[in-house]
Design a protein around this motif. Structure first.
Motif, PDB file in Angstrom:
ATOM      1  N   VAL A   8     -46.976  64.240 -26.686  1.00 17.80           N
ATOM      2  CA  VAL A   8     -46.269  63.406 -27.648  1.00 17.80           C
ATOM      3  C   VAL A   8     -44.843  63.153 -27.201  1.00 17.80           C
ATOM      4  O   VAL A   8     -44.136  62.352 -27.766  1.00 17.80           O
ATOM      5  CB  VAL A   8     -46.294  64.102 -29.035  1.00 17.80           C
ATOM      6  N   GLY A   9     -44.378  63.853 -26.168  1.00 21.47           N
ATOM      7  CA  GLY A   9     -42.985  63.871 -25.789  1.00 21.47           C
ATOM      8  C   GLY A   9     -42.363  62.526 -25.550  1.00 21.47           C
ATOM      9  O   GLY A   9     -41.166  62.358 -25.723  1.00 21.47           O
ATOM     10  N   ARG A  10     -43.109  61.511 -25.137  1.00 22.71           N
ATOM     11  CA  ARG A  10     -42.494  60.224 -24.844  1.00 22.71           C
ATOM     12  C   ARG A  10     -42.064  59.485 -26.098  1.00 22.71           C
ATOM     13  O   ARG A  10     -41.223  58.622 -26.046  1.00 22.71           O
ATOM     14  CB  ARG A  10     -43.463  59.355 -24.042  1.00 22.71           C
ATOM     15  N   GLU A  11     -42.684  59.817 -27.216  1.00 23.21           N
ATOM     16  CA  GLU A  11     -42.304  59.099 -28.425  1.00 23.21           C
ATOM     17  C   GLU A  11     -42.033  60.053 -29.564  1.00 23.21           C
ATOM     18  O   GLU A  11     -40.989  60.025 -30.178  1.00 23.21           O
ATOM     19  CB  GLU A  11     -43.399  58.107 -28.825  1.00 23.21           C
ATOM     20  N   GLY A  12     -42.973  60.943 -29.880  1.00 26.53           N
ATOM     21  CA  GLY A  12     -42.761  61.890 -30.950  1.00 26.53           C
ATOM     22  C   GLY A  12     -42.030  63.110 -30.450  1.00 26.53           C
ATOM     23  O   GLY A  12     -41.708  63.235 -29.285  1.00 26.53           O
ATOM     24  N   ASP A  13     -41.758  64.027 -31.339  1.00 23.02           N
ATOM     25  CA  ASP A  13     -41.043  65.241 -31.014  1.00 23.02           C
ATOM     26  C   ASP A  13     -42.022  66.391 -30.963  1.00 23.02           C
ATOM     27  O   ASP A  13     -42.500  66.850 -31.979  1.00 23.02           O
ATOM     28  CB  ASP A  13     -39.976  65.493 -32.080  1.00 23.02           C
ATOM     29  N   PRO A  14     -42.372  66.928 -29.773  1.00 22.54           N
ATOM     30  CA  PRO A  14     -43.365  67.974 -29.689  1.00 22.54           C
ATOM     31  C   PRO A  14     -42.901  69.272 -30.299  1.00 22.54           C
ATOM     32  O   PRO A  14     -43.697  70.135 -30.597  1.00 22.54           O
ATOM     33  CB  PRO A  14     -43.587  68.119 -28.173  1.00 22.54           C
ATOM     34  N   ALA A  15     -41.599  69.430 -30.469  1.00 19.75           N
ATOM     35  CA  ALA A  15     -41.102  70.662 -31.059  1.00 19.75           C
ATOM     36  C   ALA A  15     -41.101  70.628 -32.566  1.00 19.75           C
ATOM     37  O   ALA A  15     -40.763  71.579 -33.231  1.00 19.75           O
ATOM     38  CB  ALA A  15     -39.682  70.933 -30.563  1.00 19.75           C
ATOM     39  N   SER A  16     -41.474  69.507 -33.124  1.00 24.98           N
ATOM     40  CA  SER A  16     -41.456  69.368 -34.580  1.00 24.98           C
ATOM     41  C   SER A  16     -42.815  69.709 -35.143  1.00 24.98           C
ATOM     42  O   SER A  16     -43.831  69.158 -34.760  1.00 24.98           O
ATOM     43  CB  SER A  16     -41.071  67.929 -34.967  1.00 24.98           C
ATOM     44  N   ARG A 171     -33.571  70.620 -37.558  1.00 25.64           N
ATOM     45  CA  ARG A 171     -34.599  71.249 -36.716  1.00 25.64           C
ATOM     46  C   ARG A 171     -34.065  71.548 -35.327  1.00 25.64           C
ATOM     47  O   ARG A 171     -34.368  72.593 -34.740  1.00 25.64           O
ATOM     48  CB  ARG A 171     -35.820  70.328 -36.619  1.00 25.64           C
ATOM     49  N   GLU A 172     -33.274  70.640 -34.774  1.00 28.49           N
ATOM     50  CA  GLU A 172     -32.690  70.888 -33.461  1.00 28.49           C
ATOM     51  C   GLU A 172     -31.764  72.102 -33.514  1.00 28.49           C
ATOM     52  O   GLU A 172     -31.741  72.914 -32.583  1.00 28.49           O
ATOM     53  CB  GLU A 172     -31.922  69.650 -32.999  1.00 28.49           C
ATOM     54  N   GLY A 173     -31.009  72.213 -34.610  1.00 25.85           N
ATOM     55  CA  GLY A 173     -30.150  73.383 -34.762  1.00 25.85           C
ATOM     56  C   GLY A 173     -30.947  74.668 -34.819  1.00 25.85           C
ATOM     57  O   GLY A 173     -30.564  75.683 -34.217  1.00 25.85           O
ATOM     58  N   GLU A 174     -32.075  74.637 -35.532  1.00 23.02           N
ATOM     59  CA  GLU A 174     -32.929  75.814 -35.604  1.00 23.02           C
ATOM     60  C   GLU A 174     -33.486  76.188 -34.235  1.00 23.02           C
ATOM     61  O   GLU A 174     -33.538  77.358 -33.865  1.00 23.02           O
ATOM     62  CB  GLU A 174     -34.080  75.558 -36.585  1.00 23.02           C
ATOM     63  N   ARG A 175     -33.904  75.176 -33.468  1.00 22.92           N
ATOM     64  CA  ARG A 175     -34.425  75.454 -32.124  1.00 22.92           C
ATOM     65  C   ARG A 175     -33.332  76.019 -31.229  1.00 22.92           C
ATOM     66  O   ARG A 175     -33.578  76.941 -30.444  1.00 22.92           O
ATOM     67  CB  ARG A 175     -35.013  74.177 -31.520  1.00 22.92           C
ATOM     68  N   ASN A 176     -32.124  75.478 -31.343  1.00 22.65           N
ATOM     69  CA  ASN A 176     -31.019  76.003 -30.535  1.00 22.65           C
ATOM     70  C   ASN A 176     -30.710  77.446 -30.911  1.00 22.65           C
ATOM     71  O   ASN A 176     -30.452  78.292 -30.037  1.00 22.65           O
ATOM     72  CB  ASN A 176     -29.778  75.128 -30.708  1.00 22.65           C
ATOM     73  N   ARG A 177     -30.706  77.727 -32.211  1.00 21.09           N
ATOM     74  CA  ARG A 177     -30.456  79.101 -32.639  1.00 21.09           C
ATOM     75  C   ARG A 177     -31.547  80.038 -32.149  1.00 21.09           C
ATOM     76  O   ARG A 177     -31.262  81.185 -31.764  1.00 21.09           O
ATOM     77  CB  ARG A 177     -30.347  79.155 -34.166  1.00 21.09           C
ATOM     78  N   ARG A 178     -32.795  79.549 -32.151  1.00 18.96           N
ATOM     79  CA  ARG A 178     -33.878  80.403 -31.650  1.00 18.96           C
ATOM     80  C   ARG A 178     -33.724  80.667 -30.156  1.00 18.96           C
ATOM     81  O   ARG A 178     -33.927  81.799 -29.682  1.00 18.96           O
ATOM     82  CB  ARG A 178     -35.227  79.731 -31.943  1.00 18.96           C
ATOM     83  N   ALA A 343     -33.401  90.062 -33.118  1.00 16.82           N
ATOM     84  CA  ALA A 343     -32.944  88.855 -32.424  1.00 16.82           C
ATOM     85  C   ALA A 343     -33.793  87.646 -32.782  1.00 16.82           C
ATOM     86  O   ALA A 343     -33.333  86.506 -32.673  1.00 16.82           O
ATOM     87  CB  ALA A 343     -32.971  89.083 -30.912  1.00 16.82           C
ATOM     88  N   LEU A 344     -35.028  87.876 -33.217  1.00 15.64           N
ATOM     89  CA  LEU A 344     -35.899  86.778 -33.634  1.00 15.64           C
ATOM     90  C   LEU A 344     -35.919  86.612 -35.155  1.00 15.64           C
ATOM     91  O   LEU A 344     -36.750  85.888 -35.689  1.00 15.64           O
ATOM     92  CB  LEU A 344     -37.328  87.017 -33.121  1.00 15.64           C
ATOM     93  N   GLY A 345     -35.001  87.293 -35.833  1.00 19.68           N
ATOM     94  CA  GLY A 345     -34.924  87.163 -37.282  1.00 19.68           C
ATOM     95  C   GLY A 345     -35.879  88.058 -38.032  1.00 19.68           C
ATOM     96  O   GLY A 345     -36.098  87.853 -39.233  1.00 19.68           O
ATOM     97  N   GLY A 346     -36.460  89.050 -37.360  1.00 14.21           N
ATOM     98  CA  GLY A 346     -37.424  89.931 -38.001  1.00 14.21           C
ATOM     99  C   GLY A 346     -36.830  91.278 -38.372  1.00 14.21           C
ATOM    100  O   GLY A 346     -35.647  91.550 -38.154  1.00 14.21           O
ATOM    101  N   THR A 347     -37.668  92.128 -38.951  1.00 10.50           N
ATOM    102  CA  THR A 347     -37.243  93.465 -39.373  1.00 10.50           C
ATOM    103  C   THR A 347     -38.260  94.499 -38.914  1.00 10.50           C
ATOM    104  O   THR A 347     -39.447  94.207 -38.766  1.00 10.50           O
ATOM    105  CB  THR A 347     -37.117  93.545 -40.906  1.00 10.50           C
ATOM    106  N   VAL A 348     -37.775  95.713 -38.691  1.00 10.77           N
ATOM    107  CA  VAL A 348     -38.625  96.845 -38.335  1.00 10.77           C
ATOM    108  C   VAL A 348     -38.403  97.933 -39.379  1.00 10.77           C
ATOM    109  O   VAL A 348     -37.258  98.318 -39.645  1.00 10.77           O
ATOM    110  CB  VAL A 348     -38.297  97.380 -36.934  1.00 10.77           C
ATOM    111  N   THR A 349     -39.495  98.416 -39.972  1.00  9.81           N
ATOM    112  CA  THR A 349     -39.384  99.417 -41.032  1.00  9.81           C
ATOM    113  C   THR A 349     -40.246 100.624 -40.688  1.00  9.81           C
ATOM    114  O   THR A 349     -41.481 100.538 -40.721  1.00  9.81           O
ATOM    115  CB  THR A 349     -39.854  98.834 -42.386  1.00  9.81           C
ATOM    116  N   PRO A 350     -39.635 101.758 -40.333  1.00  8.02           N
ATOM    117  CA  PRO A 350     -40.398 102.993 -40.166  1.00  8.02           C
ATOM    118  C   PRO A 350     -40.564 103.677 -41.515  1.00  8.02           C
ATOM    119  O   PRO A 350     -39.650 103.672 -42.343  1.00  8.02           O
ATOM    120  CB  PRO A 350     -39.515 103.821 -39.219  1.00  8.02           C
TER     121      PRO A 350
END
Length: 366
Positions: A8-16, A171-178, A343-350
């Motif tokens: 889809v990259g030539r026209e649509g946004d594959p990251a969306s 969405r671009e901001g979210e991808r950049n943050r990721r 770093a990926l926005g997750g949590t670890v709970t022991p």
């Protein structure tokens, strides 16, 4: 993400994510059905106020040309806008009866702004130019609309483009943050590995050097040489464990099946479909959980569960009660795991369970 979407990259946004929603054909069908419901015509998009004419076969063609392209709006946003826009303009020029399908123009404008990757400025210029020519034609056909009416309608439909552009930037901001989070996680991992390598080499090699110097000063060297050999073997074992972290991970199922600790795996979805970075984090969570189980509950049954709750991946490693757990801290391994998952926005709970068992739970945005 699916490989198919990369085309889809030539026209649509594959990251969306919206660009690949399977609901688009359903949405197109819904618009098509509603377009032929008479009372829904009150919510149509009308322009020009030209003398009305009755509907005919060509009107039906134009209705379908305005609703059916919505099925591919995510994959071909500009093509959808062109077909819908031209059909909408012809429908208005020919002054056919109001019908609900005309509102797809707004959706097509929003989609083009939200998902179009290339020639965005050219698309805006072409759309505004086409609207100016269309307004001139409608005026020549006797529309009572004045310049102010044309400008007001332009401002109204432009809001659809503005909203789509805002969504795209978000969405671009979210991808950049990721991407930044992944880079920070990689940098943190390199720092941790460097620190552990420094600790292993410094501790063991320094001990071997000191012991070798002592061996030169004592007559009975056998015991000292034995200690040097044991220290060297421990250093090699620690280095091998560190190198295993650097190796490309196996699948989670292989990790569980080849683990010395008796363990069972429950996968409620195919974790191999996850993005590589997320798949690696899931692997490390399971690896850390199995390691903790082997340390604190050797020989006890351990269960591994991987599930998906909406947009979150859940990983649980639970072991039965064994040697009493002195606390919930997992040492440097657990601290490093928190950094990696965080770093990926997750949590670890022991969690220490009431029956004396132990559970390591991670929730990671997918």
């Amino acid at each position: 993400m699916p490989r198919r979407a990369s085309r889809v990259g030539r026209e649509g946004d594959p990251a969306s994510a919206t660009a690949r929603l399977p609901g688009d054909p359903v949405l197109a069908g819904l618009f098509t059905v509603l377009a032929f419901v008479p009372w829904m015509g009150a919510m149509s998009s009308q322009f020009g106020d030209l003398p009305a004419r009755p509907s005919d076969a060509f009107a039906v063609v134009l209705v379908l040309a305005q609703t059916l392209p919505i099925a591919v709006r995510g994959r071909r946003p500009v093509a959808c806008l062109v077909v819908v826009g031209v059909s909408w303009a012809l429908y208005q020029v020919l002054a056919y009866p109001p019908q609900f399908g005309t509102v797809t123009l707004y959706l097509a404008l929003y989609t083009a702004a939200a998902h179009q990757r290339r020639f965005r400025t050219a698309t805006v210029v072409a759309t505004v130019t086409a609207y100016a020519l269309f307004s001139l034609l409608v005026h020549q056909l006797g529309s009572p609309y004045g310049l102010a009416d044309f400008l007001v309608f332009l401002v109204l439909v432009a809001q659809c483009w503005v909203i789509g552009a805002y969504v795209r930037r978000y969405r671009e901001g979210e991808r950049n943050r990721r991407r930044l989070a992944e880079a920070e996680a990689a940098a943190g991992e390199r720092t941790r590995i460097a620190r552990e390598l420094h600790d292993v080499v410094t501790h063991h090699v320094t001990a071997m050097v000191v012991q070798a110097d002592v061996a030169q000063l004592v007559p009975q060297r056998e015991d000292v040489l034995r200690v040097i050999g044991d220290t060297g073997r421990r250093a090699l074992s620690d280095l091998r464990a560190l190198l295993e972290v650097l190796e490309e991970p196996r699948s989670v199922r292989e990790l569980v099946e080849h683990n010395a600790q008796p363990a069972t795996l429950t996968e409620e979805f195919d974790s191999r479909t996850l993005p590589p970075v997320l798949r690696l984090v899931v692997y490390r969570v399971v690896q850390e959980g199995l390691t903790n189980a082997a340390k604190h509950a050797a020989g006890q049954r351990t269960t591994v569960r991987i599930a998906r709750d909406g947009d979150t991946v859940e990983v649980e490693v639970t072991n039965a009660a064994g040697t009493p757990v002195g606390g919930l801290s997992g040492g440097r391994g657990l601290a490093g795991l928190r950094d990696r998952v965080g770093a990926l926005g997750g949590t670890v709970t022991p969690e220490l369970l009431p029956d004396g068992g132990f559970r390591l739970c991670a929730r990671i945005p997918a």
